[in-house]
Design a protein around this motif. Sequence first.
Motif, short mmCIF file in Angstrom:
data_model
loop_
_atom_site.label_atom_id
_atom_site.label_comp_id
_atom_site.label_asym_id
_atom_site.label_seq_id
_atom_site.Cartn_x
_atom_site.Cartn_y
_atom_site.Cartn_z
N LYS A 278 0.84 -1.21 0.00
CA LYS A 278 0.00 0.00 0.00
C LYS A 278 0.87 1.26 0.00
O LYS A 278 0.50 2.27 -0.55
N PHE A 279 2.03 1.16 0.67
CA PHE A 279 2.85 2.36 0.86
C PHE A 279 4.32 1.98 0.95
O PHE A 279 4.69 1.00 1.59
N GLN B 203 6.76 12.09 -4.24
CA GLN B 203 5.73 11.11 -3.97
C GLN B 203 5.26 10.52 -5.30
O GLN B 203 4.93 11.25 -6.22
N THR C 50 2.58 7.79 -7.29
CA THR C 50 1.38 6.95 -7.23
C THR C 50 1.54 5.85 -8.27
O THR C 50 1.98 6.11 -9.39
N GLU D 97 8.10 3.79 1.82
CA GLU D 97 8.98 4.92 2.12
C GLU D 97 10.38 4.48 1.73
O GLU D 97 10.91 3.52 2.28
N GLY E 267 -2.61 1.65 -6.85
CA GLY E 267 -3.03 2.53 -5.76
C GLY E 267 -1.96 2.65 -4.69
O GLY E 267 -2.07 3.47 -3.78
N ALA E 268 -0.92 1.81 -4.79
CA ALA E 268 0.21 1.96 -3.87
C ALA E 268 0.80 3.35 -4.06
O ALA E 268 0.77 3.91 -5.16
N VAL E 269 1.32 3.90 -2.97
CA VAL E 269 1.95 5.22 -3.02
C VAL E 269 3.31 5.14 -2.35
O VAL E 269 3.57 4.23 -1.55
N SER E 270 4.17 6.08 -2.70
CA SER E 270 5.48 6.12 -2.04
C SER E 270 5.81 7.55 -1.68
O SER E 270 5.32 8.49 -2.30
N ASN E 271 6.62 7.70 -0.66
CA ASN E 271 7.09 9.02 -0.21
C ASN E 271 8.59 8.88 0.02
O ASN E 271 9.03 7.93 0.67
#
Lengths: 373, 373
Positions: free
Chosen positions: B192-193, B265, B267, B195, B271-275
């Motif tokens: 999902k995410f 960031q 997308t 970092e 729907g996974a996101v990264s920061n």
Amino acid sequence: MNNSFSQNRRQFLSTIGASTLTIPTLTDAFGRAVSAQPAPDRKLGIALVGLGNYSKNQLAPALQQTQYCRLAGVVTGTPAKADEWMKKYDIPKANVYDYKTFDRIANNKDIDVVYVVLPNSMHPEYVIRAAQAGKQVICEKPMAITEKECQSMMDACNKANVQLAIGYRLHYEPFTKEVIRLGQEKVFGPIKFVEASDGFRIGDPTQWRMKKVMAGGGPLMDVGIYAVNAARYVTGEEPISVTAQFSPKTEPEKFKDVEETLFWQFTFPSGAVSNSTTSYTTGIERLYAACEKGWFELSPAFGYGPLKGRTSKGPIEQPIVNHQAMHLDGVCKDLLDGKKLPDHVTGAEGKRDVRLLQAIYRAAETGNKIKLV
Amino acid sequence: MNNSFSQNRRQFLSTIGASTLTIPTLTDAFGRAVSAQPAPDRKLGIALVGLGNYSKNQLAPALQQTQYCRLAGVVTGTPAKADEWMKKYDIPKANVYDYKTFDRIANNKDIDVVYVVLPNSMHPEYVIRAAQAGKQVICEKPMAITEKECQSMMDACNKANVQLAIGYRLHYEPFTKEVIRLGQEKVFGPIKFVEASDGFRIGDPTQWRMKKVMAGGGPLMDVGIYAVNAARYVTGEEPISVTAQFSPKTEPEKFKDVEETLFWQFTFPSGAVSNSTTSYTTGIERLYAACEKGWFELSPAFGYGPLKGRTSKGPIEQPIVNHQAMHLDGVCKDLLDGKKLPDHVTGAEGKRDVRLLQAIYRAAETGNKIKLV
């Protein structure tokens, strides 16, 4: 303010019969002077308003361990809960209120402090009513949904000459106090960068936390606020600008009312920057600060414990404590001593965070960098 | 493409006298079939172009450990360095070139592979010249400064029927391979995410990495690319949009030419996101992926090792290896076997990352969300 606070201090200490106590030189868990054996009647009586999870699973058990306060009453709209709590915690019927009878608490000498543990949208009303009843007030974070509401709450408490504490339990937690020291005393040199993030995968989509009108937003209001507060407490600075980005909603039905995941970046006057993530769809919980000559980190950083920390020089060793008991005792010790609460656990601090939460939403909605000074 | 590759394979294998070898069923460190005892003349001869830190402290020592390749030559503009390397690594004078004589390498049968370890801006020229000399090519990351240059480099290698590998050593590193497996096989459910961050406090401000014309940018080009690559390799997806933010410069004189700290960031289609954060002013090095049913993390995640990892189920246990030796052997084993290199270590992959680096800068410069599809 100082005058009315002093006056209030005398009134309050007189009310609880503590004004003439002499304080021997023994120290408590905070290293502060306390009486050798606090008499039970010196414990402040606390009434919990709202008997949800946090009251049931954290505050009530913590209040069995506290030295300066005790669970004296409850305020609930659910009669079955009232019965259960009276039985379990030996609470007299006279100390049980519902939301209609709540204001009568003004006449209850058993109750010194009202702790508001309701959904966010109800904080202002119940903090103001508690203040008007002449009670000291603790209010869960976030203090409110808008900065304006925060101001009304502070005004009401000032007018009633009572103190207002916000549920910033971490300010009484040893690992957190240590990273505040490491950051603010520049033990590894000035902080250049902070990564502070808090998120988890939320369950029941029908809970109030998923309703914007009650929560004011999604994970930012609930757990993102920890990351906002943390970036401020390790740097000891107030951000001067913010950018923010919503993630797309991967579960649009579940998150029809509030954000699913949100990123934001602060810039601080010293040039330190922070980058943060909050989420109701995925887990992350970390406070990392990179300084000129090293770094320090807590992970977990914001949960009910135990927290865990390390620095570029090795592990952070601190005692494991009950966060809620430390928080309640920390606040109530100051109230008992007639001291002004430290600024960073009061309504003033709550308002600072709420202002930033609002700015983060505005930055994410507009795509603009929002100036904060 | 396939045809010319096959044709090239035959040419190349014939050149190195390996085309008729039979392969017994013993396996190497990669679990792949190898001959029982590779004869020394089966080791590919590598020439390092540019004898800076990475060549001196990483690649040359690694080439003393490799099974499928050896340090056969150097290309340098500094005669003193040439002398030093000849002596230290027993390199014949005939295998030493400067930047003017470099193209004569075409006639040197000792050199099978040219590894370009020059400043970023020089990658295109030397990769193209190496290809035109008929050599297999490895090029350090970032492949180039612009996507267009990447395409020229790929075109030149295709035209010359040589393969082009990019210095993606981590794709051969066991901890990294494990997190790629955890992510792409959805061992903890869908990601999902993410970092992913990489930064450090840079020293000497006069080095080429601080000059935009040579480096193409600051920390993003140098170490941020690891975080870009990592967000892609754990998700197995290509980002569809990006937002990015420059931090203010706290040392404007030092960072007059390149960014100091940068956030971005992504997308992804799922729907996974990264920061992510990259910095030349502060240290951070982490790859964290939060999935629906758990998480995994490497920290350190991108350095020369040892890397360290853990998941929501416990520590990640993997062998500690020499990254550069694994990378060199991994690439050279495929070259020796006449196999097409895995896509994710080739110029095609290098170009994907460079395209994203460019998009991140554009997003940060404009403040806009940049669509990538």
